[in-house]
Design a protein around this motif. Sequence first.
Motif, mmCIF file in Angstrom:
data_model
loop_
_atom_site.group_PDB
_atom_site.id
_atom_site.type_symbol
_atom_site.label_atom_id
_atom_site.label_comp_id
_atom_site.label_asym_id
_atom_site.label_seq_id
_atom_site.Cartn_x
_atom_site.Cartn_y
_atom_site.Cartn_z
ATOM 1 N N ALA A 158 0.908 -1.144 -0.095
ATOM 2 C CA ALA A 158 -0.054 0.109 -0.124
ATOM 3 C C ALA A 158 0.919 1.253 -0.005
ATOM 4 C CB ALA A 158 -0.717 0.053 1.366
ATOM 5 N N THR A 211 1.800 3.013 -3.476
ATOM 6 C CA THR A 211 0.913 4.135 -4.092
ATOM 7 C C THR A 211 0.589 5.250 -2.881
ATOM 8 O OG1 THR A 211 -0.857 2.528 -3.207
ATOM 9 C CG2 THR A 211 -0.584 2.810 -5.586
ATOM 10 N N ALA A 212 0.733 5.258 -1.850
ATOM 11 C CA ALA A 212 0.546 6.335 -0.946
ATOM 12 C C ALA A 212 1.941 7.379 -1.167
ATOM 13 C CB ALA A 212 0.685 5.617 0.594
ATOM 14 N N GLN A 267 -2.920 5.586 -8.683
ATOM 15 C CA GLN A 267 -3.282 4.076 -9.405
ATOM 16 C C GLN A 267 -2.758 3.841 -10.881
ATOM 17 O OE1 GLN A 267 -3.989 1.322 -7.995
ATOM 18 N NE2 GLN A 267 -4.530 -0.017 -9.547
#
Lengths: 541, 344
Positions: free
Chosen positions: A149, A152-153, A158
């Motif tokens: 995760a 992408t943070a 995306q």
Amino acid sequence: MNQILVIALREVTRLRKRFGGGASPITVVLLLAVVGFSAFSLRDTISLGSGLYRVGVSGDVPTIQDSRFSIVAVDLDKGYALLEQRAIDVFIDGPRVFYREDDKSQYAVRALKQYMEIQELARIGSSFPEESAFPLKVEIYYLGAGQAAGETAAGETQPATQPEEVIIPSLTPPPAPFTQVIVALLYILPITFISIFFTSSFMDEKINRRLVILLSAPVTPFQIILGKMLPYAIFSFVCTALIAVLTKANVLLALAIFGPTTLFIFAIYLMVPMFYRTFKDTTFIAMLVTTLTTSYLVIPAMFTNVHDLAYISPLTLAVKMYRGETFGWREYLFPSLPMAAIFGFAMFAGTRMLNEEFLMGYKPITRKIADAIYLMMARSKPYLAVPLWSLMVIPGVYMTQVVLLAFATNLPFGMILGVMLIVSALVEELVKSVGIVVLVERGKVTSTRDILGLAFLSGLGFLIGEKLLLLLSINIVSQASVSIAIFGAGLYPLIPLFAHFLFTAIVTLLRTKLRLPYTLALGAGTLVHFIYNWYLLRAIL
Amino acid sequence: MMIPFLAVVKKELASVIRDRTIVISILIQLFFASFSSALLLGMLSLYDSDTIMQFGGPGIRVGMVSAAANPLEAYLSERGLEVIVFETVLDAENAFYQGGVHAYIAVPQNASDTAEIKLYLPDSDAVSSLIRMVIQEPLKRYENYLRAQNDIEVRYADLKGKPTTSYEFIYSVLLPMLMFFPAFVAGSMSIDSLTEELENNTLQTLLSTPLTVNGMVAAKIFSAVILSITQCAAWLILLQRNGIDLQNTAWILLLALIVSGITSTSGTLAAVLLKDRERSQFIYSLMLLAAAAISTLLNVSPITTLSRLAIGDYYTNGWHVMVFGAFLAGLYLLLLKFSRRLIV
């Protein structure tokens, strides 16, 4: 090789004479007509819930053509009255639907809803432009668990990947393997049918004693079996190829998938004529075998993509083939190897059992099985025969346990594990001890020391087989904790080896030295085995 | 006359019980019944979203990313799913990887009359097919909502009812199978019993006793029917004890009796004409298949009649059973005409 072909040729002639006899091609055509006609008329009509619902119709209602509904055209008042009388389950008046609150009526409403949904879609699809008739498109993306995760943070959006598939909800049913399972089942039916003829042929020869004459000729039992099996096997393979061509599948892949299955079914049907004593026996045994093999093949395949255990059936591979999905060698070998192994075992057993005394003797079925086991072991030294026996029956044990597992899932949840442990202990103890017991009863082995030694070897053979199977199944069946208990994964091999030896020794000594009935001895061994398994499982869980 | 008849019946029944073969037949039925009741039905329910919702529904959390209020959200909650609304796709994605939601749906801003929404599912086959199963219905409702925006009306869309899978399965598959499988076996058994006497040449000996051909044939059919009807009765009792509601049990039993009479008579007929087991069994199976097809075409299928009797259908009664009785009588007369062939 030549001998085998001669026998095969004779088998074809025999079959032609039997069924071609006075009858002419007309009979054949007639038979085919009957089959085709039945298949045609049963195709639509035999469906779930055929004839269960009665529907009253009045006014402008789409025509209902479904074997589940019987339609009566009535006027409004009559319709209400009939509904009140419980003579009809649903009453449709134009766009309005009337029903009662009881179950029978409610079921009919749901069935009607499902049917009407399809009809309405067809109507909308044909009378409106596609974009307005099917306004919703759903793009489906699959997210792997491996993707962190944090990645992408970190500000990245995306990645604009292509959707895996785009569906229109009303036109795309959720993935269910049922249709493909049924197509895959198409392959099994002719094979079963053909193998029934194979069995009949053996029985016929057994009754008119031609088999005995054949045995006195300079051919080996192996050649006889192979020769008699050859025409049927070729026919089965041709059928498989034909179905593959007709259903537009890869012929070679289909043959690879169903080859071991075909051999497996033939192996089972080879055993039927060996053991039967009367005609009724054959009918019943053949029925049992058909039921068991079909469920063994079909039921796991229904779990395709739902549960890894689906891979125990080769039909799962076929389902995957029809869906255009791929599978690896491991997935291929997992169902195929045990089946091929059983075929090999049956061929071996068949050659040993093919003698006049065994075929013609009328004995209780248990004695007959004991005889068969003895025949298989008698030609080599007990110290070799016993561990080999334990090793070779592993695929059979494994398949039995799988079928039993399917049985056990019917039980209340708390009981499944317990029952499964008891039954699998019973099966294991049975196969490990039965060879030794038979040898002792024939006087081949007498001393306690020998019996203990054989019990050890039997346990060793079984353990090796078990571990091989585990090696094959690991990575495929990751979720089945029960199978861990059954096959004893995750333990140092020395403890299970000793355990196997102990249980087998208990059974064999109780039977041979204390002269207890075999069932009682087996029960005692099973009990100890069960307690051991139970204790282990508690430690693991 | 009666005593030799009973003697043959006794011999037949004794041989079946001694050989333990009937046990196998009962085992098959038990196998089928137990499989179907839980496993097959469980399988069917696996594809039935109602059943899934009943057991695991409330535990499924679905994320929803939508700028404007969207009816889909309401549809999902009405289905019984836990819906969590997120501001951005990024939030939803983070929640997904932290296990907050099992899947999420992103609805783009400019929702025109055709909508393209994005559905993000986990990579695991099992979970994703489960989720796709349960969100199918809300999606369809949303689709209908969008259609309504386009002035397309879908009729009969608001019907509810109860899930039918197990109802249809029990009355149209399980019950007929339990009632007619013993009949099918009875037919096979009659063939075996007769052809065995023929092929072992014991029939002539049997007929030298004070017993006519017809008496012997009748005794064999009678014993096959007794065996089959006993099983049927046992099944009926078991089914009722398991809380399955059965109407018209007496007629059902009579129908099962007549059908096993029909199968054993036609089996015997095949054996009388063909005189060997291999061909008789083959022809018998084909005849049954054809009979099933024809009876379905003529709308007098015993399977449908049985299902209707069991659910207490208003229009189905004893007369429907009598039709099969008449057929049996005709078939038996035919057999009497041909039975003479056994002697020559």
